[in-house]
Every structure is written in C-alpha cells, then in structure tokens.
Motif scaffolding. Structure first.
Motif, PDB file in Angstrom:
ATOM      1  N   ARG A   1       0.847  -1.198   0.000  1.00 51.34           N
ATOM      2  CA  ARG A   1       0.000   0.000   0.000  1.00 51.34           C
ATOM      3  C   ARG A   1       0.875   1.236   0.000  1.00 51.34           C
ATOM      4  N   ARG A   2       1.957   1.199   0.755  1.00 49.72           N
ATOM      5  CA  ARG A   2       2.862   2.350   0.818  1.00 49.72           C
ATOM      6  C   ARG A   2       3.408   2.691  -0.568  1.00 49.72           C
ATOM      7  N   ALA A   3       3.834   1.688  -1.317  1.00 53.71           N
ATOM      8  CA  ALA A   3       4.374   1.938  -2.660  1.00 53.71           C
ATOM      9  C   ALA A   3       3.284   2.473  -3.583  1.00 53.71           C
TER      10      ALA A   3
ATOM     11  N   ALA B   1       2.709   6.019  -2.661  1.00 55.17           N
ATOM     12  CA  ALA B   1       3.875   6.810  -3.092  1.00 55.17           C
ATOM     13  C   ALA B   1       3.787   7.119  -4.584  1.00 55.17           C
ATOM     14  N   VAL B   2       3.438   6.115  -5.386  1.00 63.97           N
ATOM     15  CA  VAL B   2       3.319   6.312  -6.831  1.00 63.97           C
ATOM     16  C   VAL B   2       2.183   7.284  -7.148  1.00 63.97           C
TER      17      VAL B   2
ATOM     18  N   VAL C   1      -9.581   9.032  -4.279  1.00 64.93           N
ATOM     19  CA  VAL C   1      -8.940   7.717  -4.250  1.00 64.93           C
ATOM     20  C   VAL C   1      -7.669   7.789  -3.404  1.00 64.93           C
ATOM     21  N   GLY C   2      -6.884   8.842  -3.588  1.00 63.00           N
ATOM     22  CA  GLY C   2      -5.675   9.014  -2.788  1.00 63.00           C
ATOM     23  C   GLY C   2      -5.994   9.093  -1.302  1.00 63.00           C
ATOM     24  N   LEU C   3      -7.027   9.855  -0.958  1.00 57.34           N
ATOM     25  CA  LEU C   3      -7.413   9.981   0.453  1.00 57.34           C
ATOM     26  C   LEU C   3      -7.867   8.641   1.027  1.00 57.34           C
TER      27      LEU C   3
END
Length: 188
Positions: free
Chosen positions: A14-16, A19-20, A161-163
């Motif tokens: 999820r972190r990657a 980040a992307v 989506v980012g949130l």
C-alpha cells in the motif's frame, strides 16, 4: 527467491501504491500550475468566461452572480495557480516521505499527513472551487464555451482515491493508524 519476495513486499505494498499516486499527482499539479503560468491568456480567459456567465443560461435570479471585474478575475486566477503549486509542493514532499517510509520498520506518519493534506487541498480546489463555486454559483455546467466540470470531477476523484488509500489501515509496525483505536485514543 527471497530477494524477489522482498521486492514484491515493498513494490506491491500500500505504501508503494500511495507513493506512486502521490508522485504522479504531484507531477500533474506541477504541470498544470506551470502551464497556467506559461499560457496565462488562455486559462485566464477561461476563468473570466466562467465568472462572467455570458455563455450560460440567463435568469434574473442568478445573473447577479456574474463578475465582470478584470481585477477580481486576475486575483482569482493567481490564487488558483498558487493553490495548484502548493498542492504540487505538498505532494512532492509526501512522495519523498513515502519513499523514506518504504524502508523496513520506517514510520509513515509524515507521509500520511502530507498526502492527506495535498489531496484534501485538491478536493478543496476541485470540489469546492470548480464544481461548487464555478459549477453551481457561476453555472459553469451550462457554459457553452468553458465547462471544466468533467476535468474537475476527474481531479476530485483522483484526490478522493488518494485519500481513501492513504487512510486505509496498514498492519505493518510503524504505520500511521487511522480512526479511533480500542481504548478511545486516536491512532496518530
């Protein structure tokens, strides 16, 4: 096989993914803001067309919303561009924080907060500014020449989506926790 699994653990996390997404949206807003500086006449004309309401449905009950003052239009345009640069700066900072958070055992609290701030700023601009104020107050949705409603929805959805992704619970140690933890304490 162990190296491949470690790579997948990081690259498929999820972190990657966050980040992307932060990096791509940072680049997007940077390009948008730079374009607004390098081609101010086209984009300012668009803001002026929305504010003037000249090419929309006319009715005395809403025509009074129109703004024809070029100074007000210029100030609004400058504020939009500054806001776009600010979103880009926050999301670039978030991307750097996410890259650092990809290390084993690293904490992602700063990355979560920066990403959340950047995407919330995008929501404010596109849902609040473009869709609500521009779209409804100035009736941009009915403007025959300038209707940025579709682009505003697109930007709002990417930010949403980012949130959602950034606020999902990550079970790894050192991850920011979202919501109320058992015992009533906030997780951050």
């Amino acid at each position: 096989m162990g190296m491949l699994m470690r790579f997948l653990e990081v690259a498929g996390s999820r972190r990657a993914a966050v980040a992307v997404l932060a990096a791509i949206t940072a680049l997007y807003y940077l390009i948008v803001a730079i374009t607004n500086c390098t081609d101010p006449h086209t984009n300012r004309r668009g803001v002026a067309a929305v504010f003037s309401m000249d090419k929309t449905i006319h009715d005395p009950s809403t025509d009074w919303h129109a703004i024809h003052n070029s100074t007000v239009v210029l100030i609004a345009y400058i504020l939009i561009v500054i806001w776009e640069f600010s979103i880009a700066f926050v999301l670039v900072s978030a991307t750097i924080a996410w890259v650092r958070a990809l290390r084993p055992g690293a904490n992602d609290k700063l990355a979560v907060r920066l990403s959340s701030l950047g995407w919330t700023m995008a929501v404010v601009l596109f849902l609040g500014g473009f869709l609500t104020i521009g779209g409804e107050w100035f009736r941009m949705w009915a403007n025959k020449d300038v209707n940025a409603s579709s682009a505003a929805r697109q930007n709002f959805l990417v930010a949403a989506v980012g949130l959602i992704l950034v606020h999902l619970r990550d079970p790894r140690p050192g991850s920011a926790r979202v919501g109320i933890e058992p015992g009533g304490d906030e997780g951050r």
